[in-house]
Write an enzyme that holds these catalytic residues in place. Structure first.
Site, PDB file in Angstrom:
ATOM      1  N   THR A   1       4.462 -19.624 105.355  1.00 52.07           N
ATOM      2  CA  THR A   1       5.122 -19.028 105.304  1.00 52.07           C
ATOM      3  C   THR A   1       3.820 -17.285 105.905  1.00 52.07           C
ATOM      4  O   THR A   1       2.871 -17.401 105.371  1.00 52.07           O
ATOM      5  CB  THR A   1       6.094 -18.108 104.609  1.00 52.07           C
ATOM      6  OG1 THR A   1       7.234 -17.608 105.299  1.00 52.07           O
ATOM      7  CG2 THR A   1       6.023 -17.943 103.324  1.00 52.07           C
TER       8      THR A   1
ATOM      9  N   ILE B   1       9.217 -20.905 111.484  1.00 49.68           N
ATOM     10  CA  ILE B   1       8.317 -19.271 111.194  1.00 49.68           C
ATOM     11  C   ILE B   1       9.096 -17.993 110.656  1.00 49.68           C
ATOM     12  O   ILE B   1      10.196 -17.601 109.975  1.00 49.68           O
ATOM     13  CB  ILE B   1       7.836 -18.942 112.950  1.00 49.68           C
ATOM     14  CG1 ILE B   1       7.568 -19.719 113.278  1.00 49.68           C
ATOM     15  CG2 ILE B   1       7.513 -17.390 113.347  1.00 49.68           C
ATOM     16  CD1 ILE B   1       7.750 -19.792 114.910  1.00 49.68           C
ATOM     17  N   CYS B   2       7.461 -17.491 109.437  1.00 52.76           N
ATOM     18  CA  CYS B   2       7.774 -16.797 108.808  1.00 52.76           C
ATOM     19  C   CYS B   2       9.052 -16.835 107.154  1.00 52.76           C
ATOM     20  O   CYS B   2       8.835 -17.742 106.992  1.00 52.76           O
ATOM     21  CB  CYS B   2       8.079 -14.921 109.360  1.00 52.76           C
ATOM     22  SG  CYS B   2       7.248 -13.582 108.727  1.00 52.76           S
ATOM     23  N   SER B   3       9.616 -16.307 107.408  1.00 56.68           N
ATOM     24  CA  SER B   3      10.743 -16.341 106.291  1.00 56.68           C
ATOM     25  C   SER B   3      11.653 -17.562 107.040  1.00 56.68           C
ATOM     26  O   SER B   3      12.470 -18.039 106.162  1.00 56.68           O
ATOM     27  CB  SER B   3      11.379 -15.003 106.245  1.00 56.68           C
ATOM     28  OG  SER B   3      12.553 -15.018 106.987  1.00 56.68           O
ATOM     29  N   GLY B   4      11.575 -17.711 108.255  1.00 58.68           N
ATOM     30  CA  GLY B   4      13.064 -19.213 107.871  1.00 58.68           C
ATOM     31  C   GLY B   4      13.114 -20.078 107.245  1.00 58.68           C
ATOM     32  O   GLY B   4      13.001 -21.491 107.349  1.00 58.68           O
TER      33      GLY B   4
END
Length: 306
Positions: free
Chosen positions: A113, A93-96
């Site tokens: 992202t 999720i997101c910057s993961g």
């Protein structure tokens, strides 16, 4: 790819860093520890080097990396590779997404992202087909989501994949979230037709439409139910929903068709007719536009005997 079997609890591990994005991690916690999901999932928030927890997880959700411009911790990269190799489902999720990219799990795949990181992701990992604007990308064993509220959409999608629309809908209702959201491309999210809140004319018209989806519905009929002139109704409706009445009705019809397709008792044509899209070509057209796949393909992916 793992799935949660009846009567078992599926372990979800979420590595947490110092300074982690609390909203995204909170979304994971809220979904998998909600009353409808908690009996089916064992959520464990752990350190990124907790090998025992990551090794036991059926799903690993990485919500952030410490610094998108720095190297991903080697221990996390190794843990993700090991988890994927043994069949765990890997989610970002997101910057993961940068952790999954560093582990090589996204090479040759589509991924998304947060919009502010898409250019950097392309630059650093040119083998990834980056899709900006969508809420999430489901690659089967590897899934990626955009930032912030898209964490809820992706986690609900995981619940739908594991346990079907009924459980996912119960989770969504507990969260008091919208039953359906769109990015540049509509995503398959755990949706259930929700009764509009409020006691005004527009709410009454929307509630009436939900009870009569199988019947012809026109703007004039909706405006009459709201006791408003059609042009006034259109203005108030758009202010309330951000879309037009007929587009909203189509979306509700498609949403209502999902559990019917999952049960499998009716043919695709019968499902379309049951939700007011009695021309098969029209049903398939709108379903593909809204969901991103055909009704038959959706049924194959989500059919359940429950």
């Amino acid at each position: 790819m793992p799935s949660a079997s009846p009567g078992s609890r599926h372990t979800v591990a979420a590595p947490a860093f110092d300074g982690i994005a609390s909203f995204e991690l909170g979304a994971v916690v809220e979904v998998f520890e909600s009353p409808a999901a908690a009996p089916r999932y064992d959520l464990r928030v752990c350190s990124p080097t907790d090998v025992d927890v990551l090794a036991a997880a059926g799903t690993v959700v990485v919500v952030a990396v410490p610094d998108v411009r720095a190297a991903v911790p080697p221990g996390l990269v190794a843990a993700l590779r090991d988890a994927h190799a043994r069949g765990a489902r890997i989610v970002s999720i997101c910057s993961g997404v940068f952790a999954l990219a560093a582990a090589g799990l996204l090479d040759g795949r589509e991924a998304t992202t947060h919009w502010q990181y898409t250019d950097l992701l392309r630059e650093r990992h040119p083998r990834i087909r980056v899709r900006p604007g969508v809420l999430y990308v489901d690659g089967g064993d590897v899934l990626t989501g955009a930032g912030n509220a898209a964490a809820l959409d992706l986690c609900l999608h995981l619940v739908r994949r594991d346990h079907g629309a009924r459980v996912a809908g119960a989770v969504a209702r507990h969260l008091v979230g919208p039953p359906h959201r769109e990015g540049d491309q509509t995503q398959v999210v755990a949706a259930a037709v929700a009764e509009p809140a409020g006691g005004d004319g527009v709410s009454h018209a929307m509630a009436w439409a939900l009870e009569h989806l199988a019947e012809p519905i026109t703007v004039a009929a909706l405006a009459a139910r709201a006791h408003l002139a059609p042009r006034t109704f259109l203005r108030h409706f758009h202010r309330r929903t951000g879309t037009s009445p007929l587009r909203w009705v189509v979306a509700q019809r498609i949403t209502a068709s999902l559990p019917l397709l999952e049960r499998g008792a009716l043919s695709v044509e019968q499902v379309g007719a049951a939700v007011g899209l009695d021309r098969p070509a029209t049903f398939r057209h709108h379903f593909t536009r809204v969901v991103g796949t055909s009704p038959s393909a959706y049924r194959r992916a989500f059919r359940t005997t429950a």
